[in-house]
Design a protein around this motif. Structure first.
Motif, PDB file in Angstrom:
ATOM      1  N   ALA A  91      24.540   4.182  22.680  1.00 42.66           N
ATOM      2  CA  ALA A  91      25.294   5.354  23.129  1.00 42.66           C
ATOM      3  C   ALA A  91      25.916   5.099  24.499  1.00 42.66           C
ATOM      4  O   ALA A  91      27.061   5.493  24.763  1.00 42.66           O
ATOM      5  N   ASP A  92      25.174   4.436  25.378  1.00 45.38           N
ATOM      6  CA  ASP A  92      25.700   4.089  26.702  1.00 45.38           C
ATOM      7  C   ASP A  92      26.898   3.154  26.591  1.00 45.38           C
ATOM      8  O   ASP A  92      27.886   3.297  27.318  1.00 45.38           O
ATOM      9  N   GLU A  93      26.790   2.173  25.698  1.00 54.15           N
ATOM     10  CA  GLU A  93      27.904   1.232  25.506  1.00 54.15           C
ATOM     11  C   GLU A  93      29.159   1.970  25.050  1.00 54.15           C
ATOM     12  O   GLU A  93      30.259   1.729  25.556  1.00 54.15           O
ATOM     13  N   ILE A  94      28.968   2.858  24.074  1.00 55.23           N
ATOM     14  CA  ILE A  94      30.109   3.573  23.514  1.00 55.23           C
ATOM     15  C   ILE A  94      30.760   4.473  24.565  1.00 55.23           C
ATOM     16  O   ILE A  94      31.984   4.569  24.653  1.00 55.23           O
ATOM     17  N   SER A  95      29.938   5.106  25.385  1.00 50.21           N
ATOM     18  CA  SER A  95      30.480   6.014  26.395  1.00 50.21           C
ATOM     19  C   SER A  95      31.000   5.278  27.625  1.00 50.21           C
ATOM     20  O   SER A  95      31.557   5.882  28.534  1.00 50.21           O
ATOM     21  N   GLY A  96      30.782   3.954  27.669  1.00 51.66           N
ATOM     22  CA  GLY A  96      31.351   3.156  28.754  1.00 51.66           C
ATOM     23  C   GLY A  96      30.515   3.092  30.007  1.00 51.66           C
ATOM     24  O   GLY A  96      31.006   2.687  31.061  1.00 51.66           O
ATOM     25  N   THR A  97      29.224   3.454  29.929  1.00 52.67           N
ATOM     26  CA  THR A  97      28.390   3.428  31.127  1.00 52.67           C
ATOM     27  C   THR A  97      27.732   2.078  31.356  1.00 52.67           C
ATOM     28  O   THR A  97      27.060   1.876  32.346  1.00 52.67           O
ATOM     29  N   THR A  98      27.901   1.145  30.395  1.00 53.47           N
ATOM     30  CA  THR A  98      27.433  -0.221  30.610  1.00 53.47           C
ATOM     31  C   THR A  98      28.575  -1.161  30.317  1.00 53.47           C
ATOM     32  O   THR A  98      29.549  -0.820  29.665  1.00 53.47           O
ATOM     33  N   GLN A  99      28.457  -2.401  30.758  1.00 54.20           N
ATOM     34  CA  GLN A  99      29.508  -3.396  30.588  1.00 54.20           C
ATOM     35  C   GLN A  99      29.311  -4.287  29.375  1.00 54.20           C
ATOM     36  O   GLN A  99      30.150  -5.121  29.060  1.00 54.20           O
ATOM     37  N   LYS A 100      28.206  -4.123  28.696  1.00 51.18           N
ATOM     38  CA  LYS A 100      27.922  -4.971  27.537  1.00 51.18           C
ATOM     39  C   LYS A 100      28.895  -4.649  26.413  1.00 51.18           C
ATOM     40  O   LYS A 100      29.074  -3.502  26.038  1.00 51.18           O
ATOM     41  N   THR A 101      29.515  -5.640  25.832  1.00 55.36           N
ATOM     42  CA  THR A 101      30.505  -5.425  24.785  1.00 55.36           C
ATOM     43  C   THR A 101      29.901  -5.643  23.413  1.00 55.36           C
ATOM     44  O   THR A 101      28.845  -6.261  23.262  1.00 55.36           O
ATOM     45  N   GLU A 102      30.597  -5.127  22.427  1.00 56.71           N
ATOM     46  CA  GLU A 102      30.141  -5.291  21.042  1.00 56.71           C
ATOM     47  C   GLU A 102      30.145  -6.764  20.654  1.00 56.71           C
ATOM     48  O   GLU A 102      29.264  -7.229  19.933  1.00 56.71           O
ATOM     49  N   VAL A 103      31.123  -7.501  21.142  1.00 54.40           N
ATOM     50  CA  VAL A 103      31.196  -8.927  20.824  1.00 54.40           C
ATOM     51  C   VAL A 103      29.978  -9.654  21.366  1.00 54.40           C
ATOM     52  O   VAL A 103      29.348 -10.455  20.671  1.00 54.40           O
ATOM     53  N   ASP A 104      29.605  -9.370  22.623  1.00 54.83           N
ATOM     54  CA  ASP A 104      28.427 -10.006  23.212  1.00 54.83           C
ATOM     55  C   ASP A 104      27.174  -9.671  22.416  1.00 54.83           C
ATOM     56  O   ASP A 104      26.312 -10.521  22.208  1.00 54.83           O
TER      57      ASP A 104
END
Length: 239
Positions: A119-132
């Motif tokens: 949820a954090d990734e989707i909302s942009g609060t972390t820098q981890k990408t889906e590719v990573d």
């Protein structure tokens, strides 16, 4: 944010919904599906951002749900929850884009942690990408396979075939994620097991070399010294 829980066991499905509502307010909608077809219908109609998905369900299994959603271009970030430990299920799930693969029984707190991280990734609060994340999952799958079959003739091609990607691609993401090459990592696994055999003092050096996957005793000794700093004989003597 919307969450879908697709699970055929009523206790798990309703229990997870209750636990999530109790411990977070991130989701204004939580949809429940008892089988794969219900899950597909909810995905197409409501487009949840995140999906907690069981592999073995009535009507349509979890892999079929992922495949149809991906083909339609409506694919929630997926966490697989399954009691099936067979390697091929994890392989298929990751190939179709699952973020992670959790085995039952998993603690509710661990499941919620994974959901909130996504949820954090989707909302942009972390820098981890889906590719990573995908790369990391593929490498973990490769590592798991290598650690199980290290004593066999294990090539980059064989492991890449199991993971479902090309050898060149596996080599690239392996180095990116682990900072070491495929062969070096395989040798580290083999030497760790060799050390365990040497401590036992039951086997001769050439026997240990073959047991851990080396076909040549001299090459085994060279690799052992490179990694451990001493020869197998010296290692055995120290113990």
């Amino acid at each position: 944010m919307k969450l879908l829980i697709a699970e055929d066991e009523d206790m798990i499905r309703k229990g997870m919904e209750k636990y999530i509502r109790l411990h977070t307010d991130r989701f204004d909608r939580i949809y429940l599906a008892r089988n794969g077809q219900e899950a597909i219908d909810i995905i197409f109609k409501n487009r949840p951002e995140i999906m907690l998905l069981d592999i073995q369900m009535p009507v349509r299994d979890g892999i079929a749900v992922m495949k149809e959603a991906k083909n339609a271009g409506i694919f929630p970030a997926t966490i697989i929850l399954s009691g099936y430990e067979e390697f091929r299920y994890a392989q298929q799930a990751l190939r179709y884009g699952a973020r992670c693969y959790l085995l039952k029984p998993s603690r509710s707190s661990d499941i919620l942690k994974q959901i909130l991280e996504i949820a954090d990734e989707i909302s942009g609060t972390t820098q981890k990408t889906e590719v990573d994340s995908t790369h990391s999952n593929l490498v973990e799958l490769a590592k798991e396979y290598m650690e199980e079959y290290y004593n066999e003739e294990l090539t980059l091609q064989r492991v890449a075939d199991v993971v479902g990607i090309s050898p060149g691609y596996l080599s690239t993401i392996f180095s990116q994620c682990l900072g070491t090459g495929f062969v070096d990592y395989l040798n580290q696994i083999r030497i760790e097991h060799a050390c365990a055999y040497l401590k036992q003092r039951y086997f001769k050096t050439y026997e240990i070399a073959y047991k851990v996957g080396f076909q040549d005793e001299k090459y085994f000794t060279r690799v052992f010294k490179k990694i451990m700093g001493i020869t197998p004989s010296e290692y055995k003597k120290n113990f």
